[in-house]
Design a protein around this motif. Structure first.
Motif, PDB file in Angstrom:
ATOM      1  N   ALA A   1      37.181  37.369  33.879  1.00 38.93           N
ATOM      2  CA  ALA A   1      35.778  37.302  34.304  1.00 38.93           C
ATOM      3  C   ALA A   1      35.651  37.419  35.823  1.00 38.93           C
ATOM      4  O   ALA A   1      34.767  38.109  36.338  1.00 38.93           O
ATOM      5  CB  ALA A   1      35.153  35.990  33.823  1.00 38.93           C
ATOM      6  N   ILE A   2      36.546  36.779  36.539  1.00 40.07           N
ATOM      7  CA  ILE A   2      36.472  36.825  38.002  1.00 40.07           C
ATOM      8  C   ILE A   2      36.724  38.254  38.497  1.00 40.07           C
ATOM      9  O   ILE A   2      36.016  38.765  39.362  1.00 40.07           O
ATOM     10  CB  ILE A   2      37.481  35.843  38.628  1.00 40.07           C
ATOM     11  CG1 ILE A   2      37.051  34.403  38.344  1.00 40.07           C
ATOM     12  CG2 ILE A   2      37.603  36.065  40.133  1.00 40.07           C
ATOM     13  CD1 ILE A   2      38.064  33.348  38.749  1.00 40.07           C
ATOM     14  N   ALA A   3      37.730  38.915  37.908  1.00 39.30           N
ATOM     15  CA  ALA A   3      38.042  40.284  38.333  1.00 39.30           C
ATOM     16  C   ALA A   3      36.877  41.224  38.038  1.00 39.30           C
ATOM     17  O   ALA A   3      36.744  42.271  38.659  1.00 39.30           O
ATOM     18  CB  ALA A   3      39.306  40.776  37.647  1.00 39.30           C
ATOM     19  N   HIS A   4      36.051  40.856  37.073  1.00 45.69           N
ATOM     20  CA  HIS A   4      34.926  41.707  36.713  1.00 45.69           C
ATOM     21  C   HIS A   4      33.617  41.277  37.354  1.00 45.69           C
ATOM     22  O   HIS A   4      32.570  41.855  37.072  1.00 45.69           O
ATOM     23  CB  HIS A   4      34.766  41.752  35.187  1.00 45.69           C
ATOM     24  CG  HIS A   4      35.816  42.585  34.520  1.00 45.69           C
ATOM     25  ND1 HIS A   4      37.102  42.126  34.311  1.00 45.69           N
ATOM     26  CD2 HIS A   4      35.796  43.863  34.071  1.00 45.69           C
ATOM     27  CE1 HIS A   4      37.810  43.080  33.726  1.00 45.69           C
ATOM     28  NE2 HIS A   4      37.044  44.146  33.580  1.00 45.69           N
ATOM     29  N   SER A   5      33.658  40.257  38.180  1.00 40.71           N
ATOM     30  CA  SER A   5      32.410  39.840  38.810  1.00 40.71           C
ATOM     31  C   SER A   5      32.149  40.695  40.048  1.00 40.71           C
ATOM     32  O   SER A   5      33.077  41.104  40.742  1.00 40.71           O
ATOM     33  CB  SER A   5      32.466  38.357  39.191  1.00 40.71           C
ATOM     34  OG  SER A   5      33.079  38.200  40.442  1.00 40.71           O
TER      35      SER A   5
END
Lengths: 407, 528
Positions: B371-375
Motif C-alpha cells: 500500500a505504501i509503495a502504491h500511495s
C-alpha cells in the motif's frame, strides 16, 4: 519547517555563507573573557535515581521501602556523606563534597516535571523543549540562543546526534572534538575539503534536511578545531578524567582557550537501573557516579579562574520509584534531583521544598513528589546565565519566584 | 487510492499481495528515476545499472517478487555469508563453542559468566553485524532486509546487557527474519518470547508480587520450579520495563490510549514469561519458559478487557493478540512505516492507506508495504530523507560493487558513523528521522568514509571502483560518476565542484579516486 531547518539565518548572520572558502582558520577569542557566560548541561539519560544521588537519610520510609539498595545513614559503613542533617551525598559522589562546602555546588531536590508520564522518551522530550505536554520540535536552549547575544559558535553538543534541546539552533555536534578532521595526507585532504566545501555550499538552497549548511559548517569547524590544543596532554589542569567524562576535558580546553560559545551539552548514559542498582559500592549506579563525580571535579580544577563564566547543570528526565522492585532495582518514578555547579552559583545548600516520603506524601502513592518545576530552574539560568530578556514567554510554566540559584 | 476489498477476518499469510490491495497500474513504468527511488527506499540503494534494468522489467513485478515467498540464497550470497555463519548459531551452541560442552550445566552467575565470555563477545557482535551487512549489500531479498533492519529498531535489544551478548544473532535470525514481511502478531509473539527481549527489558525477572495470587501448584512442571532455578527467593515483584515499552513502542504507541493501570496489569499478565538459566534434562539453556509459580494469576484488566484469573501463559498470548489487532497499533505502525519509507513527517494520506491495509489484511506487513509503495505520497518523496549511517554505508558499497571481505573490519566503520548494530541502549532503537542524523560530525564522518572507500583505505571491504568508474579525462569522469553513482541526480554545483577539483591532477588513478570520493560523499548521495 523554518525552525527545523533554521540554521541558515545564523550562518548568514555570522558571515559564513558569503565567506565561502575564505573562512578564518581559527576561532576569534572571546572578546571579554571576564564577562563570558556559559551554560553546560549534562543530561543523565534513563532517569537517574535522585533518592540514591542525594539521599534523604532522615526518612524512615526510604529504608523501609528499599531493604537491599538503600544507602546507609552517615557514619555507618558505606554510608552517605552528610550535607545538612537531612540529606547526604552518595559515597561515590565524595569528590563533589568540597565543592558543596565551598559554596559552588547547589542541589535542587524533588525537582521534575508536572507531567505524569513515565515514558523516558516523552519525559526527555518535554524536558528538552521545556514545553510540557506539547509535542514540539524546538529545544529550549535553541529558543534561548535565538534571543541572546551573538556568539559565533553558539552551542556545542558533545554527542553523537543533536539533542532535542538544541534542535533548531546552530550547534556543533561531535562526540570528540579532537578527532574532528578528514584523515588523509595534507595535499589530498586540502583538495578533498575544498571540493566537498564547494558542493555542500551549493546544496544550501535544496529543500529538506539542511545538508548543505551542515556540511559547510563541518568542514569549517574541522579546520578551526585543528588549531586548538585538544590532545590528551592538553588537559593538564591537574584533572584526571575518566573515560565517560572525556568530553569534559575537551570542553575545559575550549574554555581555557577563550573559544566563544554559550551552551554545551553532554549526555551521560546508563541510569535506567531496573535491576542490580546496588548501593555504596556494588551494582550499576556506583561506578557511574564515581566516573561523573571525578570528571566534574577534574573539569572544575581545570577551569581555574574561568569558573566564574560557567554554570554546569546536571539533570534527568524523572526519578525512580521509592520502593525497590523485584530485581534489585527501581522502576520509573517522578521527582528527582538536579545539580548546579559554578562560580556564581549560590551553593552549599539543598534547594526545594521537601515533600516527604510517607505514603500520603508520595505522588500517586509511590514516587517522590515534584515540588519544583524543572522549568523554574531553566528560566532562572536562561535569564541570568544566557541573558535571555523575556524568559516568561520563552519558558511558559516557570514559577514566578525563582530559587535564587545564581547570584 | 490503494483501496482494499472489505474482507471478513485476516487473509491467510500466503495470500499474494496483489489480491489484498491496489491495482497494479499505480507504479510508474519505464522511468529509471522512479525505479531508483523505489530501490533507495525498498532496497538499500541501486547497484550500478540496476535502476535502469528495473525500469525495463517493471517495478510492479519486482515488488511482487520481493514481497512473495523467499527463494534459496544464491551461491554467491551463500559464499559471501559463510565467513560470518557462526553469528547465527543457536546461543547454546555458541557458548559451547567458546567455553566447551557442558559449560551451561553449571549454574551461571552473571558477572562470572560475563567475564568468561568477554574474550569472545566483541568479536561475536562484530560478526553478527557483518552477517547483517553482507545480506544487506548482497541479498536479492532487499525488501526483507530493509524490514529486518526496521524491526530490529522497532523491537530494539541492546547487546551489551547481560546475556543479550550471546542472543542478538539468534534474535535477528529466528525472531525477526522469519516474520519480517509476515503477520505482525507473529512477530510480536516471537519478540515477546525471545530471551534477548526478555532479558533486555527485564521481563525474565518480573515475578508476581508477594501476596498476589500464586500459580497453581498442581500444574508445576519440571521447567517450572522457580525457586531452584537461580532465582533467589528474596527477589519478588513485578518489573514494568517490558510492559511499558510493549504498549508505548511496540504496539499502541505513546498516544495509543492506555493508562498506568494498563501498564501494571500488562506486567502482571506477563509475570512468569522467563528463560531457562539452568537447564534440566530435555531443556535448552537460554530458551523461553513459562514459570507458572512466578505468574500472578489474579484477575487483571487491560484496555477494558477482562483477563480472568488462572489462565497462565495463555493470558499473555491473548494480551498480545489484543494489542496486535488494536486500532491504535494499526495507526502507530502505519505512521511509523510511512515515516520510514516516505517522509519524516508521515504524510496523512499514506498513513490512511497503510492503516487500511494493515487492518484489512489482519496485520500482514507485506500488504502494508504494498500500500505504501502504491500511495501517491511515496512517489512525491524522492530525496526527502537523509540516509541513516547504516543506509549510507550499505548503499555506498552497493553503488561501487563492494562487499565485506570476510573480515570484521567494517563493523568499526558503522561504529564511527554512530550506528553500531545492536548497541542502541534505549528501547526506541536507532532513529530513522533525518534530523537525528544531521550533524556536523555525521557529515564529516560520511565524507571520511567516502574518501577512505575511494582511496582503498577502508578496511574490511573488497571493492572494484575501476569497474564502476573507468579512468578518463575530467569531463568523462564527472559524467560517468554522475550516471553510475548518482543516477544523473548531481546538481550543477556538485558537478562544477568535481570538475574544478579534478583540474590539475595528473595521475589518472588519483583523479578517479577523488571523483569517487566526491560522488559518494556528495550531498546528493546522502539523500534518498
Amino acid at each position: 519547517m523554518s525552525t527545523l531547518y533554521g540554521r541558515r539565518s545564523f550562518l548568514r548572520a555570522a558571515g559564513l555563507l558569503s565567506a565561502g572558502l575564505t573562512l578564518p582558520s581559527a576561532f576569534a577569542a572571546e572578546a571579554e573573557p571576564a564577562r563570558a557566560r556559559r551554560l553546560i548541561c549534562i543530561f543523565l539519560r534513563g532517569a537517574a535515581d535522585g533518592l540514591s544521588l542525594v539521599v534523604p537519610y532522615a526518612e524512615a520510609a526510604y529504608y523501609r521501602e528499599r531493604p537491599s539498595i538503600a544507602i546507609a545513614p552517615p557514619g555507618k559503613a558505606g554510608g552517605v556523606i552528610d550535607l545538612d542533617g537531612r540529606f547526604g551525598l552518595h559515597p561515590r559522589l565524595a569528590p563533589l563534597k568540597p565543592l558543596f562546602d565551598q559554596g559552588s555546588l547547589a542541589l535542587v531536590h524533588a525537582v521534575g516535571s508536572p507531567h505524569p508520564t513515565r515514558s523516558h522518551f516523552e519525559a526527555q522530550d518535554y524536558m528538552e523543549t521545556a514545553d510540557v505536554g506539547v509535542r514540539s520540535n524546538q529545544g529550549w536552549l535553541a529558543r534561548c540562543l535565538e534571543r541572546s547575544g551573538p556568539h559565533e559558535l553558539r552551542a556545542i553538543a558533545l554527542t553523537d546526534t543533536p539533542p532535542l534541546a538544541l534542535r533548531g539552533a546552530p550547534a556543533l555536534v561531535a562526540p570528540r572534538l579532537e578527532k574532528f578532521r578528514l584523515k588523509a595526507n595534507e595535499r589530498v585532504r586540502e583538495r578533498l575539503e575544498r571540493g566537498f566545501a564547494r558542493m555542500y555550499a551549493g546544496a544550501r538552497a535544496v529543500p529538506g534536511p539542511a545538508l548543505g549548511d551542515t556540511g559547510v559548517r563541518a568542514l569549517d569547524m574541522a579546520r578551526r578545531l585543528a588549531a586548538l590544543p585538544l590532545g590528551a596532554e592538553a588537559g593538564d589542569g591537574g584533572g584526571q578524567y575518566p573515560k565517560q567524562a572525556a568530553a569534559l576535558r575537551e570542553l575545559a580546553v575550549l574554555i581555557r582557550e577563550n573559544v566563544p560559545f554559550d551552551v554545551a551539552w553532554l549526555d551521560a548514559q546508563g541510569w535506567d537501573t531496573h535491576q542490580n542498582q546496588g548501593n555504596a559500592d556494588k551494582g550499576r549506579l556506583a561506578p557511574l557516579l564515581d566516573a561523573w563525580a571525578r570528571g566534574l571535579l577534574a573539569f572544575w580544577n581545570d577551569l581555574g579562574e574561568r569558573r566564574e563564566q560557567v554554570v554546569v547543570l546536571v539533570m534527568t528526565e524523572f526519578g525512580r520509584t521509592l520502593k525497590e522492585n523485584g530485581t534489585g532495582g527501581t522502576d520509573h518514578g517522578h521527582g528527582s534531583v538536579m545539580f548546579a555547579l559554578g562560580g556564581r552559583v549560590r551553593g552549599g545548600r539543598v534547594y526545594g521544598r521537601w515533600p516527604g516520603l510517607e505514603l500520603e506524601q508520595r505522588w500517586e502513592g509511590r514516587d517522590l513528589a515534584v515540588t519544583t518545576d524543572f522549568r523554574t530552574v531553566f528560566a532562572e539560568l536562561a535569564k541570568k546565565q544566557l541573558a535571555v530578556p523575556d524568559v516568561t514567554t520563552l519558558i511558559p510554566g516557570a514559577a514566578a519566584e525563582e530559587l535564587g540559584l545564581l547570584a | 487510492m490503494a483501496c482494499a476489498p472489505a474482507t471478513s477476518g485476516p487473509p491467510p499469510a500466503t495470500l499474494a499481495p496483489t489480491t489484498v490491495v491496489a491495482p497494479a497500474s499505480l507504479l510508474p513504468v519505464g522511468d529509471a528515476r522512479a525505479s531508483r527511488h523505489l530501490l533507495n527506499r525498498f532496497a538499500f540503494g541501486p547497484r550500478p545499472g540496476e535502476a535502469e534494468k528495473l525500469a525495463d522489467t517493471g517495478m510492479e513485478r519486482w515488488l511482487s517478487e520481493q514481497l512473495g515467498p523467499a527463494q534459496p540464497a544464491s551461491p554467491e550470497l551463500a559464499a559471501a555469508l559463510s565467513p560470518y555463519a557462526a553469528a547465527a548459531q543457536e546461543p547454546s551452541a555458541l557458548i559451547a563453542s567458546w567455553l566447551g560442552e557442558g559449560a551451561l550445566d553449571e549454574p551461571m552467575r552473571g558477572p562470572e559468566f560475563n567475564r568468561s565470555i568477554k574474550p569472545y563477545f566483541r568479536e561475536h557482535l562484530a560478526r553478527v553485524a557483518l552477517l547483517q551487512l553482507s545480506r544487506q549489500v548482497l541479498s536479492e531479498r532487499q525488501v526483507e532486509e530493509v524490514m529486518v533492519q526496521f524491526w530490529l529498531n522497532h523491537f530494539n535489544v541492546f547487546a551489551p546487557k547481560g546475556l543479550v551478548r550471546v542472543l542478538g544473532g539468534d534474535y535477528i535470525e529466528r525472531a525477526l527474519r522469519p516474520h519480517a514481511l509476515g503477520r505482525f502478531e507473529d512477530l510480536l509473539v516471537a519478540t515477546a518470547r525471545h530471551p534477548a527481549m526478555l532479558i533486555y527489558l527485564d521481563n525474565a525477572q518480573s515475578v508476581r508480587e508477594q501476596g498476589s495470587a500464586e500459580g497453581g501448584m498442581a500444574d508445576m512442571s519440571a521447567s517450572d520450579s522457580a525457586a531452584s532455578d537461580n532465582t533467589p527467593a528474596r527477589r519478588r515483584g513485578i518489573n514494568e520495563n517490558y510492559a511499558r515499552e510493549l504498549l508505548e513502542l511496540h504496539t499502541l504507541g505513546r498516544a495509543g490510549g492506555y493508562s498506568e493501570d494498563d501498564v501494571i496489569a500488562t506486567a502482571r499478565i506477563l509475570t512468569g514469561w522467563s528463560i531457562v538459566r539452568r537447564p534440566k534434562p530435555g531443556e535448552l539453556p537460554l530458551a523461553f519458559v513459562f514459570r507458572k509459580k512466578q505468574h500472578d494469576s489474579g484477575d487483571k484488566r487491560v484496555l477494558g478487557e477482562s483477563f480472568p484469573a488462572g489462565h497462565g501463559e495463555d493470558e499473555g498470548l491473548r494480551l498480545l493478540h489484543l494489542l496486535a489487532t488494536h486500532a491504535s497499533t494499526a495507526r502507530h505502525l502505519a505512521t511509523k512505516l510511512c515515516a520510514h519509507f516516505v517522509a519524516d513527517e508521515a504524510p496523512p494520506a499514506c498513513v490512511v492507506d497503510a492503516e487500511r491495509a494493515f487492518v484489512s489484511s489482519g496485520g500482514e506487513v507485506r500488504s502494508v508495504l504494498w500500500a505504501i509503495a502504491h500511495s501517491a505520497s511515496f512517489w512525491a518523496a524522492p530525496g526527502a530523507k537523509l540516509k541513516t549511517p547504516l543506509e549510507f554505508v550499505v548503499s555506498a558499497l552497493r553503488a561501487v560493487r563492494g562487499k565485506p571481505d570476510g573480515t570484521l573490519e567494517l563493523a568499526r566503520a558503522l561504529r564511527r558513523l554512530g550506528e553500531p548494530l545492536l548497541e542502541e541502549s534505549v528501547p526506541v532503537g536507532y532513529s530513522d528521522h533525518s534530523l537525528m542524523w544531521l550533524s556536523e560530525s555525521g557529515m564529516l564522518a560520511r565524507m571520511q568514509f567516502a574518501s577512505a572507500l575511494a582511496f582503498g583505505k577502508l578496511g574490511g571491504v573488497s571493492a572494484d571502483i575501476a569497474a564502476v568508474l573507468p579512468e578518463g579525462e575530467v569531463a568523462e569522469l564527472a559524467r560517468a560518476g554522475n550516471r553510475e553513482l548518482l543516477g544523473g541526480a548531481a546538481s550543477p554545483s556538485t558537478l562544477a565542484a568535481i570538475d574544478e577539483g579534478l583540474q590539475g591532477v595528473d595521475a589518472a588513478a588519483t583523479r578517479r579516486q577523488l571523483a569517487a570520493a566526491w560522488f559518494v560523499g556528495s550531498p546528493e548521495f546522502q539523500r534518498q
